[in-house]
Design a protein around this motif. Structure first.
Motif, PDB file in Angstrom:
ATOM      1  N   LEU A 194       0.826  -1.207   0.000  1.00  0.00           N
ATOM      2  CA  LEU A 194       0.000   0.000   0.000  1.00  0.00           C
ATOM      3  C   LEU A 194       0.859   1.256   0.000  1.00  0.00           C
ATOM      4  CD1 LEU A 194      -2.870   1.125   0.119  1.00  0.00           C
ATOM      5  CD2 LEU A 194      -2.764   0.981   2.615  1.00  0.00           C
ATOM      6  N   PHE A 195       1.930   1.241   0.793  1.00  0.00           N
ATOM      7  CA  PHE A 195       2.823   2.405   0.828  1.00  0.00           C
ATOM      8  C   PHE A 195       3.519   2.593  -0.515  1.00  0.00           C
ATOM      9  CE2 PHE A 195       6.960   4.392   1.765  1.00  0.00           C
ATOM     10  CZ  PHE A 195       6.533   5.539   2.412  1.00  0.00           C
ATOM     11  N   ALA A 196       3.949   1.506  -1.120  1.00  0.00           N
ATOM     12  CA  ALA A 196       4.635   1.604  -2.411  1.00  0.00           C
ATOM     13  C   ALA A 196       3.722   2.146  -3.504  1.00  0.00           C
ATOM     14  CB  ALA A 196       5.176   0.230  -2.818  1.00  0.00           C
ATOM     15  N   SER A 197       2.423   1.960  -3.342  1.00  0.00           N
ATOM     16  CA  SER A 197       1.485   2.435  -4.360  1.00  0.00           C
ATOM     17  C   SER A 197       1.307   3.946  -4.348  1.00  0.00           C
ATOM     18  CB  SER A 197       0.118   1.756  -4.162  1.00  0.00           C
ATOM     19  OG  SER A 197      -0.508   2.222  -2.968  1.00  0.00           O
ATOM     20  N   GLN A 198       1.755   4.617  -3.277  1.00  0.00           N
ATOM     21  CA  GLN A 198       1.619   6.079  -3.187  1.00  0.00           C
ATOM     22  C   GLN A 198       2.791   6.735  -3.910  1.00  0.00           C
ATOM     23  OE1 GLN A 198      -1.306   7.033  -1.829  1.00  0.00           O
ATOM     24  NE2 GLN A 198      -1.591   4.822  -1.584  1.00  0.00           N
ATOM     25  N   ARG A 199       2.718   6.778  -5.213  1.00  0.00           N
ATOM     26  CA  ARG A 199       3.843   7.225  -6.025  1.00  0.00           C
ATOM     27  C   ARG A 199       3.952   8.748  -6.099  1.00  0.00           C
ATOM     28  NH1 ARG A 199       3.875   3.553 -11.415  1.00  0.00           N
ATOM     29  NH2 ARG A 199       5.949   4.478 -11.515  1.00  0.00           N
ATOM     30  N   ARG A 200       2.852   9.471  -5.941  1.00  0.00           N
ATOM     31  CA  ARG A 200       2.886  10.921  -6.127  1.00  0.00           C
ATOM     32  C   ARG A 200       3.660  11.629  -5.024  1.00  0.00           C
ATOM     33  NH1 ARG A 200      -2.937  13.289  -7.438  1.00  0.00           N
ATOM     34  NH2 ARG A 200      -1.592  15.128  -7.687  1.00  0.00           N
ATOM     35  N   SER A 201       3.723  11.018  -3.835  1.00  0.00           N
ATOM     36  CA  SER A 201       4.422  11.666  -2.726  1.00  0.00           C
ATOM     37  C   SER A 201       5.882  11.251  -2.621  1.00  0.00           C
ATOM     38  CB  SER A 201       3.708  11.351  -1.398  1.00  0.00           C
ATOM     39  OG  SER A 201       3.680   9.954  -1.164  1.00  0.00           O
ATOM     40  N   GLN A 202       6.359  10.417  -3.537  1.00  0.00           N
ATOM     41  CA  GLN A 202       7.759   9.992  -3.496  1.00  0.00           C
ATOM     42  C   GLN A 202       8.688  11.178  -3.716  1.00  0.00           C
ATOM     43  OE1 GLN A 202       8.713   5.573  -4.880  1.00  0.00           O
ATOM     44  NE2 GLN A 202       7.937   6.774  -6.562  1.00  0.00           N
ATOM     45  N   PRO A 203       9.823  11.229  -3.007  1.00  0.00           N
ATOM     46  CA  PRO A 203      10.807  12.271  -3.297  1.00  0.00           C
ATOM     47  C   PRO A 203      11.410  12.063  -4.670  1.00  0.00           C
ATOM     48  CG  PRO A 203      11.671  10.704  -1.692  1.00  0.00           C
ATOM     49  CD  PRO A 203      10.243  10.349  -1.904  1.00  0.00           C
ATOM     50  N   PRO A 204      11.945  13.114  -5.270  1.00  0.00           N
ATOM     51  CA  PRO A 204      12.527  12.970  -6.616  1.00  0.00           C
ATOM     52  C   PRO A 204      13.720  12.032  -6.611  1.00  0.00           C
ATOM     53  CG  PRO A 204      13.080  15.100  -5.676  1.00  0.00           C
ATOM     54  CD  PRO A 204      12.057  14.493  -4.765  1.00  0.00           C
ATOM     55  N   VAL A 205      13.922  11.384  -7.734  1.00  0.00           N
ATOM     56  CA  VAL A 205      15.043  10.466  -7.891  1.00  0.00           C
ATOM     57  C   VAL A 205      16.299  11.268  -8.220  1.00  0.00           C
ATOM     58  CG1 VAL A 205      15.960   8.574  -9.275  1.00  0.00           C
ATOM     59  CG2 VAL A 205      13.547   8.588  -8.622  1.00  0.00           C
ATOM     60  N   HIS A 206      17.423  10.901  -7.594  1.00  0.00           N
ATOM     61  CA  HIS A 206      18.700  11.588  -7.835  1.00  0.00           C
ATOM     62  C   HIS A 206      19.657  10.625  -8.522  1.00  0.00           C
ATOM     63  CE1 HIS A 206      17.526  14.943  -5.191  1.00  0.00           C
ATOM     64  NE2 HIS A 206      16.953  14.002  -4.473  1.00  0.00           N
ATOM     65  N   ARG A 207      20.012  10.957  -9.756  1.00  0.00           N
ATOM     66  CA  ARG A 207      20.876  10.075 -10.546  1.00  0.00           C
ATOM     67  C   ARG A 207      22.190  10.748 -10.930  1.00  0.00           C
ATOM     68  NH1 ARG A 207      17.843   5.767 -12.722  1.00  0.00           N
ATOM     69  NH2 ARG A 207      15.592   6.005 -12.491  1.00  0.00           N
ATOM     70  N   ALA A 208      22.635  11.725 -10.136  1.00  0.00           N
ATOM     71  CA  ALA A 208      23.813  12.505 -10.531  1.00  0.00           C
ATOM     72  C   ALA A 208      25.040  11.623 -10.743  1.00  0.00           C
ATOM     73  CB  ALA A 208      24.123  13.562  -9.468  1.00  0.00           C
ATOM     74  N   HIS A 209      25.289  10.712  -9.811  1.00  0.00           N
ATOM     75  CA  HIS A 209      26.503   9.923  -9.934  1.00  0.00           C
ATOM     76  C   HIS A 209      26.433   8.890 -11.040  1.00  0.00           C
ATOM     77  CE1 HIS A 209      23.856   7.779  -7.129  1.00  0.00           C
ATOM     78  NE2 HIS A 209      24.455   6.679  -7.513  1.00  0.00           N
ATOM     79  N   SER A 210      25.209   8.555 -11.473  1.00  0.00           N
ATOM     80  CA  SER A 210      25.107   7.624 -12.587  1.00  0.00           C
ATOM     81  C   SER A 210      25.285   8.330 -13.924  1.00  0.00           C
ATOM     82  CB  SER A 210      23.746   6.908 -12.555  1.00  0.00           C
ATOM     83  OG  SER A 210      22.699   7.830 -12.778  1.00  0.00           O
ATOM     84  N   GLN A 211      25.301   9.691 -13.905  1.00  0.00           N
ATOM     85  CA  GLN A 211      25.444  10.454 -15.133  1.00  0.00           C
ATOM     86  C   GLN A 211      26.780  11.200 -15.158  1.00  0.00           C
ATOM     87  OE1 GLN A 211      21.951  12.907 -15.017  1.00  0.00           O
ATOM     88  NE2 GLN A 211      20.560  11.213 -15.440  1.00  0.00           N
ATOM     89  N   GLY A 212      27.744  10.743 -14.379  1.00  0.00           N
ATOM     90  CA  GLY A 212      29.055  11.360 -14.393  1.00  0.00           C
ATOM     91  C   GLY A 212      29.236  12.472 -13.396  1.00  0.00           C
ATOM     92  N   GLY A 213      28.218  12.788 -12.587  1.00  0.00           N
ATOM     93  CA  GLY A 213      28.322  13.835 -11.590  1.00  0.00           C
ATOM     94  C   GLY A 213      29.005  13.315 -10.338  1.00  0.00           C
ATOM     95  N   PRO A 214      29.180  14.202  -9.340  1.00  0.00           N
ATOM     96  CA  PRO A 214      29.830  13.784  -8.099  1.00  0.00           C
ATOM     97  C   PRO A 214      28.993  12.765  -7.349  1.00  0.00           C
ATOM     98  CG  PRO A 214      28.883  15.981  -7.864  1.00  0.00           C
ATOM     99  CD  PRO A 214      28.775  15.624  -9.306  1.00  0.00           C
ATOM    100  N   ARG A 215      29.653  11.801  -6.761  1.00  0.00           N
ATOM    101  CA  ARG A 215      28.951  10.771  -6.004  1.00  0.00           C
ATOM    102  C   ARG A 215      28.571  11.322  -4.628  1.00  0.00           C
ATOM    103  NH1 ARG A 215      29.951   6.868  -2.271  1.00  0.00           N
ATOM    104  NH2 ARG A 215      32.118   7.536  -2.046  1.00  0.00           N
ATOM    105  N   VAL A 216      27.313  11.188  -4.296  1.00  0.00           N
ATOM    106  CA  VAL A 216      26.822  11.691  -3.021  1.00  0.00           C
ATOM    107  C   VAL A 216      26.730  10.531  -2.038  1.00  0.00           C
ATOM    108  CG1 VAL A 216      24.925  12.866  -1.865  1.00  0.00           C
ATOM    109  CG2 VAL A 216      25.524  13.492  -4.193  1.00  0.00           C
ATOM    110  N   SER A 217      27.371  10.668  -0.891  1.00  0.00           N
ATOM    111  CA  SER A 217      27.360   9.612   0.107  1.00  0.00           C
ATOM    112  C   SER A 217      27.096  10.208   1.472  1.00  0.00           C
ATOM    113  CB  SER A 217      28.693   8.866   0.114  1.00  0.00           C
ATOM    114  OG  SER A 217      28.751   7.953   1.195  1.00  0.00           O
ATOM    115  N   ALA A 218      26.078   9.692   2.158  1.00  0.00           N
ATOM    116  CA  ALA A 218      25.762  10.189   3.493  1.00  0.00           C
ATOM    117  C   ALA A 218      26.859   9.842   4.486  1.00  0.00           C
ATOM    118  CB  ALA A 218      24.427   9.599   3.955  1.00  0.00           C
ATOM    119  N   LEU A 219      27.499   8.693   4.305  1.00  0.00           N
ATOM    120  CA  LEU A 219      28.502   8.245   5.265  1.00  0.00           C
ATOM    121  C   LEU A 219      29.760   9.111   5.228  1.00  0.00           C
ATOM    122  CD1 LEU A 219      28.771   6.049   7.389  1.00  0.00           C
ATOM    123  CD2 LEU A 219      29.936   4.635   5.703  1.00  0.00           C
TER     124      LEU A 219
END
Length: 460
Positions: A194-219
């Motif tokens: 049920l939670f997965a079905s709520q797609r409109r409230s999902q935060p935006p997807v971040h693909r910077a590091h997959s497109q050659g941008g800087p890799r973002v790491s929380a750690l």
């Protein structure tokens, strides 16, 4: 979205009127409920089939360790590919794992077989709490409601730890030893889908590091590493209390009150969380965290010496009251320390740290209860909080928000460079605007709130 809230003092009422909030809050509450039922359900089932708290704690620990290790990876994948893409397969794997664990436990399978199944069961545990927090951050933007949202989520977490253990214990002791885990699997499946079905409230997807941008790491953010140490200690309290209360109530011949005692402990946590969200704090978050953690270490001190049920309930209540301020402040700090592209990952690191501390504490408490006395297990929460507090004090300088930690992996940027100027960033996203405004407000209020001046910028 921040414009939806205009009152001078944000509160829970305003937060819950945020457009679209209920579309993910209700499914999220249902989906995160099993998180509080899993370890206690495993302990009760395995102990009933093996007669050993040590074995039960070991299986529970394997689940917790795998959860802690895989949760950050789940968060990183959710940031990159979206929450739905991670939740759907995870829920299905988890339900299969729980079903296999129940079957093997009832068949009196050897320990190695239980451990082999416990690992994927823990690794696939849905990280719904961090995902809900990430949705709040994406929806609120630069709103002053963010600290209130952090408090609300901690209260929700603690409410699940009031209901979950009580429900699991009641089912395991009153219906069947496996009933608690069966309910956990059913709730995971229904709530997760049920939670997965709520797609409109999902935060935006971040693909910077997959497109050659800087890799973002929380750690790579030093403050996150300091918070992980703090949350390991909090996990030690949860795990030590679960196993030790179970052993204590079994020893006195009243296993049915185990859920009640743990519910009192979690109830204190929830009440303190409600209060924390309603207070307009004048003390900075770093100082609040250190004070709250010191009180938590102090509150766990008398647990091992208590032999009376009413007194144990009272001490457990005090311990619970001290946990919420530390949890809420830690999650609030994440909002200012970590960029949007790694925020779900950061939340899962903290959730994983709680799970890892809980797993280690469950194992240690079970061994102490088996070898010495049921009350000996209560030494684990004390040791865990004292050790974590020591580390937290040593790393407290990293808990001051700094703008450099908001762009991780870009070593060629310096403070004041054009890249840091909002005016030079015409494509600034709402998340970037939120981070810039939040850091500006922290700068303005640092002298009054006791946080201190911003430290010189460094990039780790």
């Amino acid at each position: 979205m921040a414009s939806a809230v205009k009152d001078s003092r944000p509160g829970y009422g305003q937060l819950l009127r945020t457009p679209g909030a209920w579309t993910f809050l209700l499914p999220g509450f249902l989906a995160r409920q099993p998180f509080a039922m899993l370890t206690i359900g495993i302990v009760l089932l395995v102990e009933s089939t093996t007669g050993s708290y040590g074995v039960a704690g070991t299986v529970s620990a394997a689940t917790g360790v795998s959860m802690a290790l895989f949760a950050p990876q789940s968060g990183k994948l959710a940031d990159r590919f979206g929450q739905r893409a991670v939740l759907l397969p995870g829920v299905l794997v988890h339900v299969v794992g729980v079903s296999a664990l129940i079957t093997l436990a009832l068949a009196h399978a050897p320990l190695w077989a239980l451990l082999a199944v416990a690992v994927p069961t823990g690794a696939s545990t849905p990280q719904v709490g961090p995902m809900v927090r990430a949705r709040w951050a994406a929806r609120l933007g630069g709103s002053p409601l963010m600290p209130t949202a952090a408090a609300f989520e901690s209260v929700t977490d603690e409410f699940t730890f009031v209901v979950g253990p009580v429900l699991a214990t009641a089912l395991c002791t009153g219906v069947h030893p496996a009933a608690g885990l069966i309910a956990e699997a059913v709730l995971t499946l229904a709530g997760g889908l049920l939670f997965a079905s709520q797609r409109r409230s999902q935060p935006p997807v971040h693909r910077a590091h997959s497109q050659g941008g800087p890799r973002v790491s929380a750690l790579s953010v030093p403050g996150v590493r300091a918070l992980i140490a703090a949350f390991l200690g909090i996990g030690a309290v949860f795990g030590g209390m679960q196993v030790s209360l179970t052993a204590f109530t079994q020893d006195i011949g009243q296993p049915g009150i185990n859920g009640l005692l743990y519910g009192i402990f979690a109830g204190g946590n929830m009440l303190a969380g409600i209060a924390c969200g309603a207070i307009a704090w004048k003390v900075g978050p770093r100082r609040r965290l250190l004070v709250a953690y010191g009180l938590l270490a102090l509150a766990t001190t008398p647990l091992w010496a208590v032999t009376s049920v009413p007194l144990l309930g009272a001490v457990g209540l005090v311990v619970g009251l001290c946990i919420a301020p530390a949890l809420i402040t830690g999650y609030t700090l994440v909002e200012s320390l970590v960029p949007a592209a790694a925020r779900t990952e950061a939340f899962t690191w903290l959730t994983g740290a709680v799970a890892l501390g809980q797993a280690a504490a469950a194992t240690a408490s079970g061994q102490l209860a088996d070898r010495f006395a049921p009350s000996a297990g209560f030494l684990v929460p004390l040791a865990g909080t004292v050790l974590a507090l020591t580390v937290l004090l040593a790393l407290r300088a990293h808990l001051v928000p700094r703008s450099s930690t908001l762009i991780v992996g870009s070593a060629d940027r310096t403070p004041g460079s054009p890249a840091d100027s909002p005016a030079d960033s015409p494509a600034e996203s709402p998340s970037d605007a939120f981070e810039r405004e939040l850091n500006r407000s922290l700068d303005e209020g640092s002298d009054e709130r006791g946080v201190g001046h911003r430290m010189p910028v460094t990039v780790d």
